[in-house]
Design a protein around this motif. Structure first.
Motif, PDB file in Angstrom:
ATOM      1  N   ASP A   1     -38.668 -17.344  40.621  1.00 54.20           N
ATOM      2  CA  ASP A   1     -39.340 -16.333  41.434  1.00 54.20           C
ATOM      3  C   ASP A   1     -39.693 -15.077  40.649  1.00 54.20           C
ATOM      4  N   PHE A   2     -39.310 -15.019  39.372  1.00 52.45           N
ATOM      5  CA  PHE A   2     -39.498 -13.778  38.621  1.00 52.45           C
ATOM      6  C   PHE A   2     -40.318 -14.007  37.355  1.00 52.45           C
ATOM      7  N   ASP A   3     -41.142 -12.980  37.062  1.00 55.02           N
ATOM      8  CA  ASP A   3     -41.974 -13.010  35.857  1.00 55.02           C
ATOM      9  C   ASP A   3     -41.301 -12.312  34.682  1.00 55.02           C
ATOM     10  N   LEU A   4     -40.264 -11.500  34.970  1.00 57.94           N
ATOM     11  CA  LEU A   4     -39.617 -10.723  33.913  1.00 57.94           C
ATOM     12  C   LEU A   4     -38.234 -10.321  34.380  1.00 57.94           C
ATOM     13  N   LEU A   5     -37.286 -10.306  33.438  1.00 57.49           N
ATOM     14  CA  LEU A   5     -35.969  -9.733  33.670  1.00 57.49           C
ATOM     15  C   LEU A   5     -35.812  -8.541  32.741  1.00 57.49           C
ATOM     16  N   VAL A   6     -35.448  -7.394  33.313  1.00 58.22           N
ATOM     17  CA  VAL A   6     -35.215  -6.181  32.534  1.00 58.22           C
ATOM     18  C   VAL A   6     -33.724  -5.859  32.589  1.00 58.22           C
ATOM     19  N   VAL A   7     -33.105  -5.704  31.436  1.00 60.23           N
ATOM     20  CA  VAL A   7     -31.711  -5.258  31.365  1.00 60.23           C
ATOM     21  C   VAL A   7     -31.693  -3.844  30.797  1.00 60.23           C
TER      22      VAL A   7
ATOM     23  N   GLY B   1     -25.565  -9.111  30.621  1.00 60.46           N
ATOM     24  CA  GLY B   1     -25.436 -10.355  29.877  1.00 60.46           C
ATOM     25  C   GLY B   1     -25.247 -11.548  30.790  1.00 60.46           C
ATOM     26  N   GLU B   2     -24.462 -11.382  31.849  1.00 55.67           N
ATOM     27  CA  GLU B   2     -24.237 -12.480  32.799  1.00 55.67           C
ATOM     28  C   GLU B   2     -25.528 -12.842  33.511  1.00 55.67           C
ATOM     29  N   VAL B   3     -26.295 -11.838  33.931  1.00 56.68           N
ATOM     30  CA  VAL B   3     -27.557 -12.116  34.615  1.00 56.68           C
ATOM     31  C   VAL B   3     -28.530 -12.807  33.666  1.00 56.68           C
ATOM     32  N   ALA B   4     -28.584 -12.350  32.428  1.00 53.37           N
ATOM     33  CA  ALA B   4     -29.496 -12.962  31.457  1.00 53.37           C
ATOM     34  C   ALA B   4     -29.139 -14.421  31.200  1.00 53.37           C
ATOM     35  N   ARG B   5     -27.849 -14.758  31.177  1.00 47.38           N
ATOM     36  CA  ARG B   5     -27.454 -16.160  31.003  1.00 47.38           C
ATOM     37  C   ARG B   5     -27.894 -17.003  32.193  1.00 47.38           C
ATOM     38  N   SER B   6     -27.793 -16.424  33.394  1.00 53.94           N
ATOM     39  CA  SER B   6     -28.173 -17.159  34.591  1.00 53.94           C
ATOM     40  C   SER B   6     -29.687 -17.352  34.691  1.00 53.94           C
TER      41      SER B   6
END
Length: 348
Positions: free
Chosen positions: A94-100, A108-113
């Motif tokens: 559902d997402f085009d980009l993840l921003v941390v 880090g946990e969200v990026a792994r998921s």
């Protein structure tokens, strides 16, 4: 695709050595992107407050990804306009980009998921210049990096484990609508941090000293107004008026500010308000924040510094302020441009 190409050109000019225009050249262009954000303060919707309206105007949907378990102490602001989803609800397709906003445990946990989603890093709060625990994991997957100012870019690069020249300086969205400073005689704004660590994030020392300074100022006839950190316990400050509009609003009518050094200090310095910063052996913040303030380590020294600052005006060094604030005006647009460009880039 043309809008994305133009954005790439713009953010390349906003490197630490660049001189970005105060206005975003793609302001108003539709993006139609869904962007997930994960912050080092897992329920910190306030990290997105100042960029959300611009993102929505550009048809970009922002969603803060939060942990599945219920937060302690009402950490999630239920009145915040920032949409949230738990990690189990956030489907990567559902997402085009993840921003941390850092290389700490939760991002880090969200990026792994969400390992198939293009990834960017954007500094939305100060980080110390120590390599984050998830820096190696995020590594080459990061398509682009932004920071609000040259000084923040330097520390953020160290935190993320990258070269400083890879960081694009976009400015602080918080400064896009800065009020005028209209000081009131013998009025001081007290800026708190967070007294107790909890599931929402770490704490900063210095509160006891700040309380002692506030008590002395109050007893000497100063009008004390408190600007609370979003995660601070308001009951600690029940003896004083709490500005419901926040720290910057409180500072805008104060003749001086005293507080625990934090991400709000550049905003206060940009206003022109003189700042007194408390010092504590356990307080660990980047030098560019403490450089904006007169440091004090005991209550008497703090009261004297506030009185002198109110009489003599801001002691800010212009270069230190520029380094801490970055380009003022249009920052939210430039940050949205950078996210659009990051989503358009192929994954490393």
């Amino acid at each position: 695709m043309a809008a994305a190409t133009l954005s790439v050109m713009l953010v390349s000019a906003c490197s630490t050595g660049g001189d970005p225009s105060p206005e975003s050249t793609t302001a108003g262009a539709p993006t139609d992107l869904d962007v997930a954000v994960a912050t080092n303060e897992p329920w910190g919707t306030y990290h997105l407050d100042d960029v959300l309206p611009t993102a929505q105007d550009r048809d970009m949907e922002l969603t803060l990804v939060i942990p599945d378990e219920a937060p302690a102490d009402d950490a999630l602001d239920e009145d915040s306009p920032v949409p949230t989803l738990t990690l189990s609800q956030a489907q990567e397709e559902d997402f085009d980009l993840l921003v941390v906003n850092g290389a700490t445990e939760w991002p880090g946990e969200v990026a792994r998921s969400m390992d198939d989603v293009p990834l960017m890093a954007s500094s939305t709060a100060y980080m110390n210049p120590e390599r984050g625990e998830a820096a190696d994991q995020l590594g080459d997957r990061i398509a682009a990096v932004t920071a609000p100012s040259p000084a923040a870019a330097e520390t953020f690069a160290s935190h993320m484990g990258i070269d400083e020249d890879e960081v694009q300086v976009v400015g602080m969205p918080e400064l896009d609508e800065l009020p005028a400073w209209q000081p009131t005689d013998r009025t001081v704004a007290v800026l708190t941090s967070v007294t107790h660590p909890d599931e929402t994030g770490a704490a900063a020392p210095g509160t006891e000293l700040l309380l002692d300074i506030s008590e002395q100022l109050d007893s000497q006839g100063w009008d004390v107004t408190v600007g609370l950190h979003p995660r601070e316990d308001p009951q600690l400050w029940d003896d004083y008026a709490i500005d419901e509009e926040g720290s910057v609003h409180a500072a805008s009518t104060a003749s001086a500010v005293v507080g625990i050094p934090g991400s709000v200090f550049p905003e206060i310095a940009a206003l022109g308000v003189p700042i007194v910063g408390v010092e504590d052996d356990g307080l660990d913040v980047p030098d560019y924040l403490t450089d904006l303030a007169v440091g004090v380590s005991d209550p008497d020294e703090g009261v004297e510094a506030v009185e002198e600052a109110a009489e003599e005006g801001a002691p800010h060094d212009a270069e230190a302020v520029d380094a801490a604030t970055g380009p003022v005006g249009g920052a939210a647009g430039r940050l949205v441009d950078a996210w659009e460009a990051g989503a358009a880039q192929p994954q490393p």
